[in-house]
Design an enzyme around this catalytic site. Structure first.
Site, mmCIF file in Angstrom:
data_model
loop_
_atom_site.group_PDB
_atom_site.id
_atom_site.type_symbol
_atom_site.label_atom_id
_atom_site.label_comp_id
_atom_site.label_asym_id
_atom_site.label_seq_id
_atom_site.Cartn_x
_atom_site.Cartn_y
_atom_site.Cartn_z
ATOM 1 N N SER A 23 0.826 -1.211 0.000
ATOM 2 C CA SER A 23 0.000 0.000 0.000
ATOM 3 C C SER A 23 0.854 1.251 0.000
ATOM 4 O O SER A 23 1.964 1.275 0.537
ATOM 5 C CB SER A 23 -0.880 -0.011 1.244
ATOM 6 O OG SER A 23 -1.463 1.261 1.457
ATOM 7 N N TYR A 83 -0.688 -0.313 10.058
ATOM 8 C CA TYR A 83 -1.019 -0.960 8.783
ATOM 9 C C TYR A 83 0.130 -0.794 7.786
ATOM 10 O O TYR A 83 0.607 -1.760 7.183
ATOM 11 C CB TYR A 83 -2.299 -0.333 8.230
ATOM 12 C CG TYR A 83 -2.689 -0.776 6.842
ATOM 13 C CD1 TYR A 83 -3.272 -2.018 6.621
ATOM 14 C CD2 TYR A 83 -2.504 0.069 5.748
ATOM 15 C CE1 TYR A 83 -3.647 -2.404 5.342
ATOM 16 C CE2 TYR A 83 -2.883 -0.318 4.470
ATOM 17 C CZ TYR A 83 -3.448 -1.554 4.271
ATOM 18 O OH TYR A 83 -3.815 -1.942 3.010
ATOM 19 N N LYS A 138 2.538 -3.699 6.208
ATOM 20 C CA LYS A 138 2.639 -3.860 4.758
ATOM 21 C C LYS A 138 4.111 -3.771 4.309
ATOM 22 O O LYS A 138 4.557 -4.541 3.457
ATOM 23 C CB LYS A 138 1.810 -2.788 4.045
ATOM 24 C CG LYS A 138 0.317 -3.077 4.066
ATOM 25 C CD LYS A 138 0.000 -4.241 3.151
ATOM 26 C CE LYS A 138 -1.407 -4.768 3.308
ATOM 27 N NZ LYS A 138 -1.582 -6.062 2.613
#
Lengths: 323, 323
Positions: free
Chosen positions: B122, B146, B150
């Site tokens: 991402s 997050y 990732k």
């Protein structure tokens, strides 16, 4: 001030412990206890404060929890399966470098007391597959499993710090030269051997071309920076808790020239040259040219004279002559 | 050609499955089976080949091993605990995004057959704490859990590929807009809501200033790029298996202007504006300006017209009008 050094039995860990014993204080507070932990319980150390020794496999989560339960003010995480070993044995590297680092940060997350954590990452996090020189904003694109595992530790350290679980500082160590003692399984081990062995009257093997560059720092400056990094206010690092320590770029040829100047041309005859493809491939993938503006702005130190590094080794670490 | 989509029940996963059903081939071979795995077994899909459905929690290592035992030629790993959820629940994010990704790559490592693995990373791996724009060589310095998880997956993917355990390709997805259906726990969810809800006659809330920029791509282009990335020769990626997918930089104001042009000014009255500090902080930390030279050189696609993205949504994904 209660300090824990994980990897306290290693060369840098022992040097750091010795320096803390000299200083007697850290972060403005008197050192009340220093604990040394390593896969085998480290040797004792003379110090003006109590020093304890612990056998600790950081891949063992329960053992890590037990040691971290000591509520340390500052934790140094210097433990690692080194580069060539992590390359030869993937599982061993993942076990210690990936899960071990995770275990340590997780153990800290469970505590009320938030420790300062100084994490030794490595220049091996970078590679020569990206435009050089490496800056403070260059991607870590490691080309070894060791470098990968170190870079993952950096990301964890940053997020655990951002969330307030730890007050972390990750520092990418240059190759530390001259290491005392015997060669180890680090692919960089020969950078020390080609200086140390001839000085001690022993033969050494250089496995790379003499125009190979390396990004290095002396034990003295490396340890001084590990102390300084712990002293920093975490806020000064902002949202990016990892940075490259200053180093110097030098070729093997220039290292050997300096050796000749310091110790006489005759010792150079003890250095044989035979290329080792495995070592060469690993070392060529490491960046040797870095810009370390953040570290310099934060007041960290830099080596500038390889001759001085050799003389420091001769004064403090060289094996005493026999007879 | 046997394909597994982990996260096959999600919006992008379902779109990708639908596109594969249209194509019938991947990497020059006829698709013999498509398996969709997700935390709940995904719904069936019309396709000219058999489609199976699997309930899979990727944090469960044994369950992952069992699914990977299918010896897939291409595995898409799209499963994740999304940004705002991973920020609100650290343990849940680590469990799925950190251990889940590790479990998947580890399961592949045990196989004789080396699969192509396409991993959805991402733009959240990047942050605004470094000089902008983000290039192909900029450090991932995520400011969310997050994004951290990732970025760690990217590092694992690269090392597992370098060692030949997988033939991996990590792609940093822009924020995908317009998503159909209902808002989810992604901090970016509102970027779709402010377009989708008014078009469907429902009110929407914009939680950020209208000059907020975002780096986005349409579902159509995102899915096309996921197909193209699987088709690439792994050698073309060299030692760096992760790259940013092309996107477009646009402000919320420009998105709303395009909405007004496509659907009439009156729908804009359905968008209310109330700042939400939590969402704003996460979104402001994401880079909105990226240079994606590597992706462009590899022949990947880019959106250029937000009006077209809105019209695509109206044609393919908009909820049919009632009555």
């Amino acid at each position: 001030m209660r300090i824990l050094i994980i990897g306290g039995g290693g060369f840098v860990g022992r040097k750091l412990a010795g320096r803390l014993a000299e200083l007697g204080t850290l972060r403005g507070a008197e050192i009340a206890e220093l604990a040394l932990a390593d896969i085998a319980a480290p040797d004792a150390l003379d110090a003006p404060f109590p020093v304890t020794s612990h056998a600790l496999d950081i891949a063992d989560r329960e053992a890590v929890d037990a040691v971290i339960a000591g509520d340390w003010d500052v934790i140094y995480h210097l433990a690692a399966v080194v580069s060539a070993q992590a390359e030869a044995d993937f599982v061993a590297g993942m076990r210690t470098n990936f899960f071990g680092t995770f275990n340590l940060f997780e153990a800290c997350r469970g505590r009320v007391h938030t420790p300062v954590v100084v994490y030794a990452s490595s220049v091996a996090s970078f590679s020569t597959d990206v435009p050089q020189p490496i800056t403070d904003w260059t991607a870590t694109t490691p080309q070894t499993s060791y470098g990968t595992q170190k870079a993952i530790g950096e990301l964890l350290l940053n997020d655990y710090s951002r969330r307030g679980f730890i007050d972390g500082r990750g520092v990418r160590l240059p190759t530390v030269v001259v290491r005392p003692g015997k060669p180890n399984a680090a692919a960089s081990s020969f950078f020390s051997s080609i200086i140390r062995e001839p000085l001690q009257g022993d033969p050494a093997m250089c496995p790379v071309a003499t125009d190979q560059e390396v990004w290095l720092s002396s034990p003295r400056v490396t340890v001084e920076n590990l102390v300084k990094v712990a002293e920093l206010d975490g806020e000064a690092l902002g949202g990016i808790r990892n940075l490259s320590l200053p180093g110097m770029t030098i070729t093997v040829a220039a290292m050997l020239d300096a050796l000749g100047e310091v110790a006489g041309e005759n010792v150079l005859g003890l250095v044989d040259h035979e290329r080792d493809e495995t070592i060469e491939k690993i070392v060529q993938g490491w960046s040797s040219r870095l810009e370390t503006d953040r570290a310099m702005e934060l007041g960290l130190d830099r080596d500038e004279d390889f001759g001085r590094i050799i003389r420091d080794f001769m004064e403090t670490d060289m094996r005493p002559a026999e007879g």
